[in-house]
Design a protein around this motif. Structure first.
Motif, PDB file in Angstrom:
ATOM      1  N   PRO A 217      27.732  50.574  40.372  1.00  0.00           N
ATOM      2  CA  PRO A 217      26.418  50.402  39.730  1.00  0.00           C
ATOM      3  C   PRO A 217      26.331  49.027  39.095  1.00  0.00           C
ATOM      4  O   PRO A 217      27.346  48.338  38.914  1.00  0.00           O
ATOM      5  CB  PRO A 217      26.399  51.511  38.679  1.00  0.00           C
ATOM      6  CG  PRO A 217      27.835  51.783  38.381  1.00  0.00           C
ATOM      7  CD  PRO A 217      28.578  51.542  39.658  1.00  0.00           C
ATOM      8  N   ALA A 218      25.131  48.628  38.729  1.00  0.00           N
ATOM      9  CA  ALA A 218      24.938  47.295  38.162  1.00  0.00           C
ATOM     10  C   ALA A 218      25.741  47.090  36.883  1.00  0.00           C
ATOM     11  O   ALA A 218      26.124  45.958  36.555  1.00  0.00           O
ATOM     12  CB  ALA A 218      23.455  47.059  37.895  1.00  0.00           C
ATOM     13  N   ASP A 219      26.008  48.174  36.158  1.00  0.00           N
ATOM     14  CA  ASP A 219      26.758  48.053  34.903  1.00  0.00           C
ATOM     15  C   ASP A 219      28.231  47.725  35.105  1.00  0.00           C
ATOM     16  O   ASP A 219      28.925  47.405  34.137  1.00  0.00           O
ATOM     17  CB  ASP A 219      26.659  49.355  34.095  1.00  0.00           C
ATOM     18  CG  ASP A 219      25.325  49.500  33.391  1.00  0.00           C
ATOM     19  OD1 ASP A 219      24.717  48.462  33.052  1.00  0.00           O
ATOM     20  OD2 ASP A 219      24.882  50.645  33.175  1.00  0.00           O
ATOM     21  N   LEU A 220      28.726  47.824  36.327  1.00  0.00           N
ATOM     22  CA  LEU A 220      30.151  47.627  36.583  1.00  0.00           C
ATOM     23  C   LEU A 220      30.365  46.405  37.472  1.00  0.00           C
ATOM     24  O   LEU A 220      29.935  46.370  38.623  1.00  0.00           O
ATOM     25  CB  LEU A 220      30.751  48.869  37.258  1.00  0.00           C
ATOM     26  CG  LEU A 220      32.237  48.784  37.634  1.00  0.00           C
ATOM     27  CD1 LEU A 220      33.101  48.507  36.414  1.00  0.00           C
ATOM     28  CD2 LEU A 220      32.683  50.065  38.349  1.00  0.00           C
ATOM     29  N   THR A 221      31.041  45.403  36.935  1.00  0.00           N
ATOM     30  CA  THR A 221      31.428  44.217  37.691  1.00  0.00           C
ATOM     31  C   THR A 221      32.953  44.211  37.800  1.00  0.00           C
ATOM     32  O   THR A 221      33.647  44.354  36.791  1.00  0.00           O
ATOM     33  CB  THR A 221      30.907  42.939  37.015  1.00  0.00           C
ATOM     34  OG1 THR A 221      29.470  42.986  36.981  1.00  0.00           O
ATOM     35  CG2 THR A 221      31.341  41.696  37.749  1.00  0.00           C
ATOM     36  N   ILE A 222      33.462  44.061  39.021  1.00  0.00           N
ATOM     37  CA  ILE A 222      34.896  44.229  39.276  1.00  0.00           C
ATOM     38  C   ILE A 222      35.479  42.925  39.814  1.00  0.00           C
ATOM     39  O   ILE A 222      35.251  42.552  40.967  1.00  0.00           O
ATOM     40  CB  ILE A 222      35.176  45.363  40.287  1.00  0.00           C
ATOM     41  CG1 ILE A 222      34.468  46.652  39.862  1.00  0.00           C
ATOM     42  CG2 ILE A 222      36.678  45.598  40.422  1.00  0.00           C
ATOM     43  CD1 ILE A 222      34.492  47.734  40.939  1.00  0.00           C
ATOM     44  N   GLN A 223      36.206  42.236  38.973  1.00  0.00           N
ATOM     45  CA  GLN A 223      36.929  41.041  39.394  1.00  0.00           C
ATOM     46  C   GLN A 223      38.311  41.470  39.889  1.00  0.00           C
ATOM     47  O   GLN A 223      38.921  42.395  39.341  1.00  0.00           O
ATOM     48  CB  GLN A 223      37.052  40.087  38.209  1.00  0.00           C
ATOM     49  CG  GLN A 223      37.597  38.720  38.512  1.00  0.00           C
ATOM     50  CD  GLN A 223      37.505  37.805  37.294  1.00  0.00           C
ATOM     51  OE1 GLN A 223      36.583  37.898  36.489  1.00  0.00           O
ATOM     52  NE2 GLN A 223      38.483  36.922  37.153  1.00  0.00           N
ATOM     53  N   VAL A 224      38.813  40.801  40.922  1.00  0.00           N
ATOM     54  CA  VAL A 224      40.110  41.160  41.481  1.00  0.00           C
ATOM     55  C   VAL A 224      40.829  39.877  41.866  1.00  0.00           C
ATOM     56  O   VAL A 224      40.189  38.860  42.164  1.00  0.00           O
ATOM     57  CB  VAL A 224      39.950  42.103  42.700  1.00  0.00           C
ATOM     58  CG1 VAL A 224      39.225  41.420  43.835  1.00  0.00           C
ATOM     59  CG2 VAL A 224      41.286  42.657  43.171  1.00  0.00           C
ATOM     60  N   GLY A 225      42.168  39.893  41.827  1.00  0.00           N
ATOM     61  CA  GLY A 225      42.871  38.667  42.190  1.00  0.00           C
ATOM     62  C   GLY A 225      44.376  38.823  42.218  1.00  0.00           C
ATOM     63  O   GLY A 225      44.923  39.915  42.003  1.00  0.00           O
ATOM     64  N   ALA A 226      45.028  37.718  42.488  1.00  0.00           N
ATOM     65  CA  ALA A 226      46.485  37.654  42.545  1.00  0.00           C
ATOM     66  C   ALA A 226      46.988  36.802  41.390  1.00  0.00           C
ATOM     67  O   ALA A 226      46.524  35.676  41.193  1.00  0.00           O
ATOM     68  CB  ALA A 226      46.927  37.047  43.867  1.00  0.00           C
ATOM     69  N   ILE A 227      47.918  37.333  40.617  1.00  0.00           N
ATOM     70  CA  ILE A 227      48.542  36.593  39.527  1.00  0.00           C
ATOM     71  C   ILE A 227      50.030  36.919  39.515  1.00  0.00           C
ATOM     72  O   ILE A 227      50.489  37.792  40.262  1.00  0.00           O
ATOM     73  CB  ILE A 227      47.928  36.947  38.150  1.00  0.00           C
ATOM     74  CG1 ILE A 227      48.187  38.424  37.804  1.00  0.00           C
ATOM     75  CG2 ILE A 227      46.434  36.641  38.121  1.00  0.00           C
ATOM     76  CD1 ILE A 227      47.802  38.768  36.359  1.00  0.00           C
TER      77      ILE A 227
END
Length: 457
Positions: A217-227
């Motif tokens: 939904p618009a309320d949920l922003t999901i950043q993802v990555g490698a660290i």
């Protein structure tokens, strides 16, 4: 020029930047900015504008030039009734969030708080609230701008609207922004944090994140990555931000907590917190002084080819400080029409930020080579251009595509307000000059012709 003030003025976030201007003018008023612009023009000096100095490519400074240091212009005045803030051109995101937070309000910002609010906004402004609030640029309502001839204009929806349109994603290429009015939002708290998965689960987790982003939904922003994990091994980072009802964000069966069950996490820390505290809490991850190189690409999503690249390059980070993060663009940010702002890429996508970071004294070639190779590997899946705020001078193949179909209009506005190219912040190819006659008109829309400047289309 030497001295403590000069040294502070040329010390920026990226320790690798070694540009040394002839003059650093500390600006405490708009009049100081006007003086600096006119002095640079009169003496034929390159002119740059420094907000918080967070541009990795060092464009806040130029060798032998004049730098306008706007950091003293950091005051933030909030109108809680109108849900707006008047933001000085040198204010950081932390400054804005601290002031807004006193009234239970937030602004659309980037992922960390030490970044300058003006620079972030003018280039677009991806951030953890993008699904709910749109980009930082989408929340820009008005600005005070010192133009290349030293004149001061106030642009908003009724006054010089073409200039406002250009500032919403066209970068700091049109003048020195001494203050902005930005929209604020009533978001009492967010549910955010991090979930860390071991690298051998990266493909499985990324495939599941793909589905989560598709249905978010618009309320949920999901950043993802490698660290790098605490032990130095590569790990897959999932960094969600929930801007809706707190109970839903904390519900074990809800869409946020489901992100802790995409595999067997090494660490899962998600909790409700004021947005200002969450953003400021990430600043320690990116302190001043490290040597940084960044590459960026924008892709339709976590398609298999993109997952292949993340798995390949995230699994061999050149230093423990380096990483790769994919910013989630959807919801409110994707509902804005392409022609409504200078920021052109409005379909749902992921913006890859490839961060090569090392300490002073460590060799730079392995970091640069890794970043270049990762960017090149993503090119086949990427849209033309890229995110202007992160593109450096080495990205020659991307520069012409940054603004897409909005480029001709940006070039016309640039020619109207800065025909000599005094301001050069983020990539904006200059159009060929056209013959002119007569004196300078009073406003941007006058210069662009009757009937064009009154709308944002």
């Amino acid at each position: 020029m030497t001295g403590r003030g000069y040294t502070e003025g040329v010390t920026v976030w990226n320790g690798a930047v070694r540009h040394r201007p002839a003059i650093v003018l500390t600006c405490t008023t708009t009049a100081d900015v006007v003086l600096g612009v006119r002095t640079a023009r009169d003496r034929g000096l390159p002119l740059t504008v420094r907000g918080r100095g967070h541009d990795w490519a060092g464009r806040a400074l130029s060798d032998g030039g004049l730098t306008l240091d706007l950091r003293p212009l950091h005051e933030v005045r909030v109108d809680p009734g109108a849900r707006t803030a008047e933001v000085g051109g040198g204010a950081s995101a932390n400054d804005v969030l601290a002031a807004a937070g006193e009234h239970g309000l937030v602004a659309a910002t980037g992922t960390i708080g030490t970044v300058g609010m003006a620079g972030l906004t003018l280039g677009g402004g991806y951030g953890p609230l993008a699904g709910r609030t749109g980009l930082a640029a989408d929340n820009l309502l008005a600005a005070e701008v010192v133009l290349a001839d030293g004149s001061v204009v106030r642009t908003d929806a009724r006054h010089d609207p073409d200039l406002l349109w250009a500032l919403r994603g066209g970068g700091g290429n049109f003048g020195a922004v001494t203050s902005m009015t930005v929209r604020l939002h009533a978001i009492p708290s967010v549910v955010t944090g991090l979930v860390l998965y071991p690298w051998h689960q990266a493909r499985q987790v990324l495939e599941r994140v793909r589905e989560a982003q598709h249905t978010a939904p618009a309320d949920l922003t999901i950043q993802v990555g490698a660290i790098a994990a605490p032990d130095g091994s590569p790990a897959l980072l999932v960094l969600p931000t929930w801007a809706g009802d707190t109970a839903t964000g904390e519900d074990p069966s809800g869409p946020v907590q489901a992100l802790t069950r995409l595999g067997a996490p090494l660490l899962a820390q998600l909790e409700a917190a004021p947005y200002a505290a969450a953003i400021a809490g990430r600043d320690a991850m990116f302190p001043d002084g490290r040597y940084v190189t960044i590459r960026t690409r924008s892709m339709p999503g976590l398609v298999n080819d993109v997952i292949d690249v993340v798995e390949r390059f995230g699994g061999r980070l050149p230093t423990p400080l380096s990483g790769m993060t994919l910013h989630h663009f959807h919801g409110a940010a994707a509902e804005v029409a392409t022609a409504d702002t200078a920021f052109a890429l409005r379909r749902p996508h992921l913006m890859a930020e490839i961060l090569g970071i090392r300490e002073a004294g460590e060799p730079g070639e392995p970091v640069d080579s890794w970043a270049d190779a990762a960017s090149g590997a993503l090119a086949g899946s990427a849209f033309p251009g890229g995110y202007a705020n992160l593109l450096g001078p080495e990205a020659a193949d991307q520069l012409a595509g940054v603004h897409g179909d909005n480029l001709p209009r940006l070039q016309r506005i640039k020619a109207a307000v800065d025909p000599d190219g005094v301001f050069s912040a983020t990539p904006l190819p200059m159009a060929a000059p056209e013959p002119t006659s007569g004196g300078a008109p009073a406003s941007v829309e006058d210069q662009l012709g009757a009937g064009h400047g009154r709308g944002l289309g």
